[in-house]
Scaffold this motif. Structure first.
Motif, PDB file in Angstrom:
ATOM      1  N   VAL A  12       0.846  -1.194   0.000  1.00  0.00           N
ATOM      2  CA  VAL A  12       0.000   0.000   0.000  1.00  0.00           C
ATOM      3  C   VAL A  12       0.882   1.245   0.000  1.00  0.00           C
ATOM      4  CG1 VAL A  12      -1.692   1.326   1.345  1.00  0.00           C
ATOM      5  CG2 VAL A  12      -1.900  -1.161   1.231  1.00  0.00           C
ATOM      6  N   ALA A  13       0.558   2.200  -0.862  1.00  0.00           N
ATOM      7  CA  ALA A  13       1.233   3.506  -0.824  1.00  0.00           C
ATOM      8  C   ALA A  13       0.219   4.532  -0.342  1.00  0.00           C
ATOM      9  CB  ALA A  13       1.741   3.884  -2.211  1.00  0.00           C
ATOM     10  N   ILE A  14       0.637   5.330   0.643  1.00  0.00           N
ATOM     11  CA  ILE A  14      -0.257   6.360   1.193  1.00  0.00           C
ATOM     12  C   ILE A  14       0.327   7.725   0.818  1.00  0.00           C
ATOM     13  CG2 ILE A  14      -1.230   7.359   3.311  1.00  0.00           C
ATOM     14  CD1 ILE A  14      -1.090   4.550   4.559  1.00  0.00           C
ATOM     15  N   ILE A  15      -0.487   8.570   0.226  1.00  0.00           N
ATOM     16  CA  ILE A  15      -0.025   9.914  -0.139  1.00  0.00           C
ATOM     17  C   ILE A  15      -0.510  10.884   0.923  1.00  0.00           C
ATOM     18  CG2 ILE A  15      -0.004  11.711  -1.911  1.00  0.00           C
ATOM     19  CD1 ILE A  15       1.214   8.979  -2.843  1.00  0.00           C
ATOM     20  N   GLY A  16       0.405  11.539   1.623  1.00  0.00           N
ATOM     21  CA  GLY A  16       0.038  12.507   2.660  1.00  0.00           C
ATOM     22  C   GLY A  16       0.391  11.996   4.041  1.00  0.00           C
ATOM     23  N   GLY A  17       1.333  12.681   4.691  1.00  0.00           N
ATOM     24  CA  GLY A  17       1.757  12.281   6.036  1.00  0.00           C
ATOM     25  C   GLY A  17       1.223  13.266   7.055  1.00  0.00           C
ATOM     26  N   SER A  18      -0.035  13.034   7.440  1.00  0.00           N
ATOM     27  CA  SER A  18      -0.638  13.856   8.488  1.00  0.00           C
ATOM     28  C   SER A  18      -1.503  12.919   9.337  1.00  0.00           C
ATOM     29  CB  SER A  18      -1.439  14.996   7.858  1.00  0.00           C
ATOM     30  OG  SER A  18      -2.002  15.824   8.844  1.00  0.00           O
ATOM     31  N   THR A  19      -2.530  13.443   9.983  1.00  0.00           N
ATOM     32  CA  THR A  19      -3.264  12.599  10.937  1.00  0.00           C
ATOM     33  C   THR A  19      -3.876  11.361  10.264  1.00  0.00           C
ATOM     34  OG1 THR A  19      -5.171  14.069  10.679  1.00  0.00           O
ATOM     35  CG2 THR A  19      -3.783  14.435  12.583  1.00  0.00           C
ATOM     36  N   ALA A  20      -4.638  11.574   9.193  1.00  0.00           N
ATOM     37  CA  ALA A  20      -5.346  10.443   8.568  1.00  0.00           C
ATOM     38  C   ALA A  20      -4.357   9.460   7.934  1.00  0.00           C
ATOM     39  CB  ALA A  20      -6.348  10.953   7.537  1.00  0.00           C
ATOM     40  N   GLY A  21      -3.335   9.998   7.256  1.00  0.00           N
ATOM     41  CA  GLY A  21      -2.375   9.133   6.556  1.00  0.00           C
ATOM     42  C   GLY A  21      -1.574   8.267   7.521  1.00  0.00           C
ATOM     43  N   PHE A  22      -1.038   8.874   8.573  1.00  0.00           N
ATOM     44  CA  PHE A  22      -0.206   8.097   9.505  1.00  0.00           C
ATOM     45  C   PHE A  22      -1.045   7.086  10.290  1.00  0.00           C
ATOM     46  CE2 PHE A  22       2.955  11.781   9.474  1.00  0.00           C
ATOM     47  CZ  PHE A  22       3.802  11.110   8.601  1.00  0.00           C
ATOM     48  N   PHE A  23      -2.278   7.481  10.625  1.00  0.00           N
ATOM     49  CA  PHE A  23      -3.119   6.538  11.366  1.00  0.00           C
ATOM     50  C   PHE A  23      -3.446   5.326  10.483  1.00  0.00           C
ATOM     51  CE2 PHE A  23      -7.320   5.191  13.124  1.00  0.00           C
ATOM     52  CZ  PHE A  23      -6.817   4.701  14.314  1.00  0.00           C
ATOM     53  N   THR A  24      -3.776   5.577   9.217  1.00  0.00           N
ATOM     54  CA  THR A  24      -4.046   4.461   8.286  1.00  0.00           C
ATOM     55  C   THR A  24      -2.792   3.592   8.159  1.00  0.00           C
ATOM     56  OG1 THR A  24      -5.331   6.082   7.023  1.00  0.00           O
ATOM     57  CG2 THR A  24      -5.039   3.931   6.022  1.00  0.00           C
ATOM     58  N   ALA A  25      -1.633   4.247   8.055  1.00  0.00           N
ATOM     59  CA  ALA A  25      -0.367   3.508   7.896  1.00  0.00           C
ATOM     60  C   ALA A  25      -0.148   2.555   9.076  1.00  0.00           C
ATOM     61  CB  ALA A  25       0.791   4.497   7.788  1.00  0.00           C
ATOM     62  N   SER A  26      -0.402   3.028  10.294  1.00  0.00           N
ATOM     63  CA  SER A  26      -0.223   2.175  11.474  1.00  0.00           C
ATOM     64  C   SER A  26      -1.131   0.960  11.431  1.00  0.00           C
ATOM     65  CB  SER A  26      -0.578   2.953  12.745  1.00  0.00           C
ATOM     66  OG  SER A  26       0.516   3.675  13.173  1.00  0.00           O
ATOM     67  N   LEU A  27      -2.410   1.226  11.131  1.00  0.00           N
ATOM     68  CA  LEU A  27      -3.388   0.128  11.126  1.00  0.00           C
ATOM     69  C   LEU A  27      -2.973  -0.976  10.152  1.00  0.00           C
ATOM     70  CD1 LEU A  27      -6.737   2.177  11.064  1.00  0.00           C
ATOM     71  CD2 LEU A  27      -5.764   0.954  13.017  1.00  0.00           C
ATOM     72  N   LEU A  28      -2.483  -0.565   8.974  1.00  0.00           N
ATOM     73  CA  LEU A  28      -2.144  -1.557   7.953  1.00  0.00           C
ATOM     74  C   LEU A  28      -0.793  -2.216   8.244  1.00  0.00           C
ATOM     75  CD1 LEU A  28      -3.369   0.399   4.816  1.00  0.00           C
ATOM     76  CD2 LEU A  28      -4.409  -1.653   5.793  1.00  0.00           C
ATOM     77  N   ALA A  29       0.188  -1.393   8.653  1.00  0.00           N
ATOM     78  CA  ALA A  29       1.529  -1.937   8.899  1.00  0.00           C
ATOM     79  C   ALA A  29       1.482  -2.967  10.036  1.00  0.00           C
ATOM     80  CB  ALA A  29       2.497  -0.808   9.214  1.00  0.00           C
ATOM     81  N   LYS A  30       0.652  -2.675  11.039  1.00  0.00           N
ATOM     82  CA  LYS A  30       0.475  -3.601  12.169  1.00  0.00           C
ATOM     83  C   LYS A  30       0.047  -4.990  11.715  1.00  0.00           C
ATOM     84  CE  LYS A  30      -1.294  -0.845  15.689  1.00  0.00           C
ATOM     85  NZ  LYS A  30      -2.481  -0.254  16.277  1.00  0.00           N
ATOM     86  N   GLN A  31      -0.685  -5.039  10.597  1.00  0.00           N
ATOM     87  CA  GLN A  31      -1.177  -6.331  10.095  1.00  0.00           C
ATOM     88  C   GLN A  31      -0.229  -6.950   9.076  1.00  0.00           C
ATOM     89  OE1 GLN A  31      -3.829  -7.855  11.348  1.00  0.00           O
ATOM     90  NE2 GLN A  31      -4.170  -6.129  12.729  1.00  0.00           N
ATOM     91  N   GLY A  32       0.978  -6.399   8.989  1.00  0.00           N
ATOM     92  CA  GLY A  32       1.974  -7.025   8.113  1.00  0.00           C
ATOM     93  C   GLY A  32       1.970  -6.503   6.691  1.00  0.00           C
TER      94      GLY A  32
END
Ligand SMILES: Cc1cc2nc3c(=O)[nH]c(=O)nc-3n(C[C@H](O)[C@H](O)[C@H](O)COP(=O)(O)OP(=O)(O)OC[C@H]3O[C@@H](n4cnc5c(N)ncnc54)[C@H](O)[C@@H]3O)c2cc1C
Length: 383
Positions: A12-32
């Motif tokens: 997954v590539a996320i464009i935008g490093g702010s509240t919504a982007g980083f929170f989404t990144a954590s949720l997905l990265a946590k699941q591998g």
């Protein structure tokens, strides 16, 4: 490594490093999931902004946000033409600084395994076979980088380039301006104030203490210059001096727009302001952005739609309905509104927060059915 779903995407590539982007990144990265976040700015140094959110923040982030809390708001004082109504919150609202929140979420995303690439500005998107190709301009040296992914998430804010390249419609926006002030002597730091002055704004002025001595006074408006002038005039009337202004555009949610599209064989999602996930009654977007992020993470991990997105849609639609009522309120209706705040109504308002509007409205209307009549009358007679 990946435990859920069949045919699930791994990259997954996320464009935008702010509240919504980083929170989404954590949720997905946590699941591998292999997550990269591309942020246009050179470093994670977000602009300062004082924010208020409901206690639902703690349900979502747990202890993660505890040491960035600046203040807790236990009471609201509502003013309309000389009348005052007070609501005491069962679970106090939380005041935080946006920059600390973003830095904390970035750290969490990295600790969960996401890669953050700053100075990478997304500029274009094209499906290619089973991949999505996208282009990034690299800040500083004017060069471009071509990258590709299986799933792309636009978390790039109100003027989202991902939304534009993905064919989503342009969003309506409003201007939010707030000023840092020294707290006047009659303000108690655990109490926020809201003034309804419909001849000046269909929204409201607010004063939100973020420390023992300082607070922010703010206003939402259509036009940047007029909003700032109205705020300055208000501050002048109240004898407050602006020490610093904080302002930017926020999306004006007017209807649910699906935040998922298939481009070629791949999925593109929007989260946060890019998706327009803002409660339009109060123009708060942090927690609805998180809810959208949880919905998108579920959809990616489970390979389908998400119940969380359906619940978010109901939430946002109800806030939109409330906004439609309020947009038609005159001073007379606001005075009637405060008159209807009986002790029972105030208790209900204090018990349910504005991130659980279905329950809040159901309980409020049971307690005070005349509120519905008040809203409907304004809607019918002031079209
Ligand atoms: C003055 C003000 C006060 C507010 N107060 C509150 C409040 O009290 N409570 C509340 O809940 N909400 C509040 N809001 C709304 C809230 O701040 C937003 O809803 C929320 O910050 C949106 O977060 P986001 O992550 O979706 O987008 P943003 O925070 O806008 O982040 C978007 C990110 O994407 C990056 N980006 C943009 N384009 C690109 C690109 N092409 N390539 C790569 N990166 C890109 C940007 O640099 C940025 O880092 C306020 C808004 C304002 C303006």
């Amino acid at each position: 490594m990946i435990t859920k779903g069949v045919g699930m995407k791994k990259e997954v590539a996320i464009i935008g490093g702010s509240t919504a982007g980083f929170f989404t990144a954590s949720l997905l990265a946590k699941q591998g999931i292999d997550v990269r976040v591309f942020e246009a700015a050179d470093c994670i140094e977000p602009l300062k902004r004082i924010l208020i959110v409901t206690d639902y923040m703690r349900d979502v982030l747990g202890g993660l946000c505890d040491d960035i809390i600046l203040n807790r708001i236990h009471h609201y004082e509502l003013f309309a033409d000389g009348r005052v109504g007070t609501v005491s919150l069962h679970r106090p609202d939380i005041v935080i600084g946006r920059s600390s929140l973003i830095r904390r979420l970035a750290k969490d995303a990295e600790e969960n395994g996401a890669k953050i690439l700053t100075g990478h500005r997304f500029s274009d998107l094209k499906p290619y076979g089973n991949r999505l190709n996208f282009t990034l301009s690299l800040d500083g040296n004017g060069s471009h980088l071509d990258a590709s992914t299986e799933v792309l998430i636009g978390a790039d804010g109100v003027s989202s380039s991902v939304a534009q390249k993905g064919g989503w419609p342009c969003q309506e926006t409003v201007h939010l301006t707030q000023a840092i002030v020294e707290l006047p002597g009659d303000i108690i730091p655990d109490t926020a104030r809201v003034w309804f002055i419909p001849e000046e704004t269909p929204y409201f002025y607010w004063l939100l203490p973020h420390s023992e001595t300082q607070g922010v006074v703010g206003l939402v408006g259509k036009d940047e210059d007029r909003t700032k002038k109205a705020l300055e005039a208000f501050l002048d009337r109240k004898g407050m001096t602006p020490l610093e202004f904080q302002d930017a555009l926020v999306p004006l949610y007017s209807r649910w727009v699906p935040n998922h599209k298939r481009l070629g064989n791949n999925d593109v999602y929007l989260v946060g302001d890019a998706a327009g996930h803002v409660k339009v009654s109060t123009v708060g977007g942090i927690l609805t952005g998180f809810r959208g992020a949880m919905g998108v993470a579920d959809a990616i991990l489970d390979g389908g739609s998400s119940r969380k997105l359906k619940a978010l849609r109901t939430e946002l639609d109800l806030h939109n309905l409330i906004r439609k009522f309020l947009n038609r309120f005159t001073q007379k209706e606001y005075c009637s509104l405060l008159d209807l705040l009986t002790p029972g109504t105030r208790r209900t308002l204090g018990r349910f927060h504005r991130d659980e509007t279905p329950r809040l409205l159901a309980n409020l209307l049971l307690k005070q059915p005349r509120l519905l009549l008040l809203g409907l009358r304004a809607l019918i007679y002031r079209r």
